[in-house]
Design a protein around this motif. Sequence first.
Motif, short mmCIF file in Angstrom:
data_model
loop_
_atom_site.label_atom_id
_atom_site.label_comp_id
_atom_site.label_asym_id
_atom_site.label_seq_id
_atom_site.Cartn_x
_atom_site.Cartn_y
_atom_site.Cartn_z
N GLY A 180 0.83 -1.20 0.00
CA GLY A 180 0.00 0.00 0.00
C GLY A 180 0.86 1.25 0.00
N THR A 181 0.26 2.35 -0.38
CA THR A 181 0.99 3.63 -0.39
C THR A 181 0.00 4.75 -0.13
N ARG A 182 0.49 5.89 0.22
CA ARG A 182 -0.41 7.02 0.45
C ARG A 182 -1.05 7.46 -0.86
N HIS A 183 -2.33 7.78 -0.78
CA HIS A 183 -3.05 8.25 -1.95
C HIS A 183 -2.53 9.62 -2.35
N PRO A 184 -2.45 9.92 -3.66
CA PRO A 184 -1.91 11.23 -4.07
C PRO A 184 -2.68 12.41 -3.48
N PHE A 201 -9.91 31.93 2.21
CA PHE A 201 -9.57 31.37 0.90
C PHE A 201 -9.95 29.90 0.89
N GLY A 202 -10.12 29.36 -0.31
CA GLY A 202 -10.46 27.95 -0.43
C GLY A 202 -9.92 27.38 -1.73
N MET A 203 -9.41 26.16 -1.67
CA MET A 203 -8.83 25.52 -2.86
C MET A 203 -9.26 24.06 -2.93
N GLY A 204 -9.31 23.51 -4.13
CA GLY A 204 -9.60 22.10 -4.32
C GLY A 204 -8.33 21.28 -4.32
N VAL A 205 -8.29 20.25 -3.51
CA VAL A 205 -7.09 19.42 -3.43
C VAL A 205 -6.85 18.70 -4.75
N GLU A 206 -7.95 18.29 -5.42
CA GLU A 206 -7.80 17.60 -6.71
C GLU A 206 -7.09 18.48 -7.73
N ARG A 207 -7.47 19.77 -7.77
CA ARG A 207 -6.84 20.67 -8.75
C ARG A 207 -5.35 20.86 -8.45
N ILE A 208 -5.01 21.03 -7.17
CA ILE A 208 -3.61 21.19 -6.80
C ILE A 208 -2.82 19.93 -7.17
N THR A 209 -3.40 18.77 -6.89
CA THR A 209 -2.74 17.50 -7.23
C THR A 209 -2.58 17.36 -8.73
N GLN A 210 -3.60 17.77 -9.47
CA GLN A 210 -3.55 17.70 -10.93
C GLN A 210 -2.37 18.49 -11.48
N LEU A 211 -2.19 19.68 -10.94
CA LEU A 211 -1.11 20.54 -11.43
C LEU A 211 0.26 20.06 -10.97
N LYS A 212 0.30 19.52 -9.75
CA LYS A 212 1.60 19.12 -9.21
C LYS A 212 2.10 17.83 -9.83
N TYR A 213 1.16 16.92 -10.13
CA TYR A 213 1.56 15.60 -10.63
C TYR A 213 1.03 15.32 -12.04
N GLN A 214 0.47 16.34 -12.69
CA GLN A 214 0.03 16.26 -14.09
C GLN A 214 -0.98 15.12 -14.31
N VAL A 215 -2.03 15.12 -13.49
CA VAL A 215 -3.13 14.18 -13.62
C VAL A 215 -4.21 14.83 -14.49
N ASN A 216 -4.61 14.17 -15.56
CA ASN A 216 -5.51 14.82 -16.51
C ASN A 216 -6.97 14.39 -16.40
N ASP A 217 -7.31 13.54 -15.39
CA ASP A 217 -8.70 13.07 -15.26
C ASP A 217 -9.01 12.90 -13.78
N LEU A 218 -9.96 13.69 -13.26
CA LEU A 218 -10.29 13.65 -11.84
C LEU A 218 -10.85 12.29 -11.42
N GLN A 265 -11.02 5.70 -8.59
CA GLN A 265 -11.28 4.43 -9.27
C GLN A 265 -10.46 3.27 -8.72
N ASN A 266 -9.52 3.54 -7.82
CA ASN A 266 -8.70 2.48 -7.21
C ASN A 266 -7.97 1.63 -8.25
N ASP A 267 -7.56 2.26 -9.33
CA ASP A 267 -6.81 1.57 -10.37
C ASP A 267 -5.36 1.45 -9.92
N ILE A 268 -4.91 0.22 -9.69
CA ILE A 268 -3.57 0.01 -9.15
C ILE A 268 -2.50 0.55 -10.08
N ARG A 269 -2.76 0.58 -11.37
CA ARG A 269 -1.77 1.09 -12.32
C ARG A 269 -1.55 2.59 -12.10
N PHE A 270 -2.62 3.30 -11.74
CA PHE A 270 -2.50 4.72 -11.45
C PHE A 270 -1.84 4.95 -10.08
#
Length: 340
Positions: A101-105, A306-323, A328-333
């Motif tokens: 197991g690992t920490r979720h992004p 102020f308020g921010m979405g964690v998904e958006r920050i993660t998307q930009l930091k790790y270049q995730v293109n689909d929320l 989805q618990n896809d082990i490949r991701f």
Amino acid sequence: MSHLKEQLAQYEQEIQAFTPANTDELEAFRIRFLGTKGIVKQVFGEMKQVPANEKKEAGQLLNAFKQLAEAKFEAYLSLQNNTHEGSGIDITLPGTTLNKGTRHPLSVTEHEIISIFEKIGFSVATGPEIEDDWHNFTSLNMPEHHPARDMQDTFYVSQNPDWVLRTHTSSVQARVMESQPMPVRVICPGTVYRNETISARAHCFFHQVEGLYIDKNVSFADLKQTLYYFVKEMFGENTKIRFRPSYFPFTEPSAEMDISCTICGGSGCNICKHTGWVEILGCGMVHPNMLRNFNIDPDVYTGYAFGMGVERITQLKYQVNDLRLYSQNDIRFLKQFQSL
């Protein structure tokens, strides 16, 4: 004595020929020969009928018989313990390596956001995910029939009275203002829910981190410097920042903050819609009406939020293109984040 020898010889042949097919047959063998009422105990009981001058020889025969029965049982017991029900699988061999197991992004990003703000004096506040109308809407300068309520498609748990799945962690800010003495400086992480169509850019549940600072003489300049610090810590010193006027019912003036796109470096891509800029949070000065709702004198205290979405920050930091990938618990991701 001759009768005992014949009897033992028959039992020994039976033992030698015995081959259990499963654990039930092996247990039946144990009960028959080695149980409290088994054959071994019965033949030992016949020692009292053996003449005194033959007892030594009889004792040796009986001990050998007992050892034979025990050895047969122990041999097959050990074999079955090391083999899964005759399947031929030796369970003493190293097994297939399990995925670690690992920490979720999202958890990694949320913890990093919290850590950044804790360094400059913010504490963490949490609250319930099922909220009443007062804390989720009305106290935040959104009374009944206020048009700002239409900005958020709400999941209602009940409507008499109104209980909802919170649409933002601003409800936690409301509870802090209600219960804590001034000044306050908190960040409020948590899951929020909105009745939206699930797509690559939106989901019905997501995660926010909101911040609130109220004290005497707090200005918009303080807000900007706080957010400048956050962006530099999260995305790096070379990240560009801009503020745009906006509207939120609980802040006045209000703004949205953009950063230069971390994916294309500002040159333009699908994520930034070819503008080179990506909006990451909304902010502003706490509306005086919101302060009054919690008996805080707006002539004495001011604050920013102020308020921010964690998904958006993660998307930009790790270049995730689909929320949708986050849930989805896809082990490949998820395996891509093992080193975080």
